[in-house]
Design an enzyme around this catalytic site. Sequence first.
Site, mmCIF file in Angstrom:
data_model
loop_
_atom_site.group_PDB
_atom_site.id
_atom_site.type_symbol
_atom_site.label_atom_id
_atom_site.label_comp_id
_atom_site.label_asym_id
_atom_site.label_seq_id
_atom_site.Cartn_x
_atom_site.Cartn_y
_atom_site.Cartn_z
ATOM 1 N N ASN A 4 24.715 36.956 -37.232
ATOM 2 C CA ASN A 4 24.194 35.988 -38.210
ATOM 3 C C ASN A 4 25.335 35.355 -39.002
ATOM 4 O O ASN A 4 26.216 36.052 -39.511
ATOM 5 C CB ASN A 4 23.226 36.724 -39.145
ATOM 6 N N GLU B 32 20.922 36.189 -32.759
ATOM 7 C CA GLU B 32 20.583 35.869 -31.371
ATOM 8 C C GLU B 32 21.075 34.458 -31.004
ATOM 9 O O GLU B 32 21.566 34.226 -29.895
ATOM 10 C CB GLU B 32 19.064 35.931 -31.170
ATOM 11 N N CYS C 148 12.990 36.588 -34.891
ATOM 12 C CA CYS C 148 12.069 35.679 -35.592
ATOM 13 C C CYS C 148 11.507 34.661 -34.594
ATOM 14 O O CYS C 148 11.871 34.645 -33.418
ATOM 15 C CB CYS C 148 12.803 34.956 -36.727
#
Lengths: 151, 151
Positions: free
Chosen positions: B43, B56, B83
């Site tokens: 992230n 990701e 998410c």
Amino acid sequence: MTESMDQYMRAAYEEALAGRNEGGIPIGAVLVRNGEIVGRGHNQRVQKGNPILHGEMDALSNSGRHPASFYKECTLYTTLAPCIMCSGAILLYKIPEVVVGEDVNYPGETAFLRSRGVKVTILNNEEIIRMMKTFIEENPTVWNEDISEEV
Amino acid sequence: MTESMDQYMRAAYEEALAGRNEGGIPIGAVLVRNGEIVGRGHNQRVQKGNPILHGEMDALSNSGRHPASFYKECTLYTTLAPCIMCSGAILLYKIPEVVVGEDVNYPGETAFLRSRGVKVTILNNEEIIRMMKTFIEENPTVWNEDISEEV
């Protein structure tokens, strides 16, 4: 029925044309908050060798960091119906409204967006449809890579 | 039941820890193809001020451009349940399998992924759960920004 472009779809279309002029895939997007463009971008697969920078993602990226309260006052304008990645980003940020230039050349995930409560308007503007159709016909390989279709 | 990490989840966890050491949100991911790590990332919201670079997405971005035939031989390892944006990216690229470090601190969209045919394995590894729980408790504002929750 085909609909004309307002200033925001015009800005998204200008982003798409800028991408085409750079040798890229001509899909553009702008993020609008309370009438003001707060982010703009276009597909950067070719230019930056980046698979996640679809037009919508590039616009969100360029708009920078914001809290949830910011996005709920936004509308995303995109020249082409958003794929599942871009639709997911719209849902993550709870952007309540999306205006789509056309869904003739790519159906995208507008039904899924609507099923999760997003207001979606599809213009099917003839100029945008023609521009994208020409690009796909002339560049099938990079187009299929962008939507991850086997050829 | 909690499960141990294999070499790939260990690599994703090391990415998460690298992000934490940079002052960022500790979520990491690796893309694995036929046993080889072909992309890794974490992230980058804080480090790059970028709202689309979840762990990701950063791993997919760093893996570069590939045709659809590439992704169908891949497994994505991520420390936290993906998410809807990251799930959308997994579906766009038709990545057939996802291994999730934990879904205790964030449920993510694993049910949606499964409903569209992705094989999802959830480890709920204790070390990853504890690391993420501590981060969220100590940094609620940036965490809520990352999942776009109003506070």
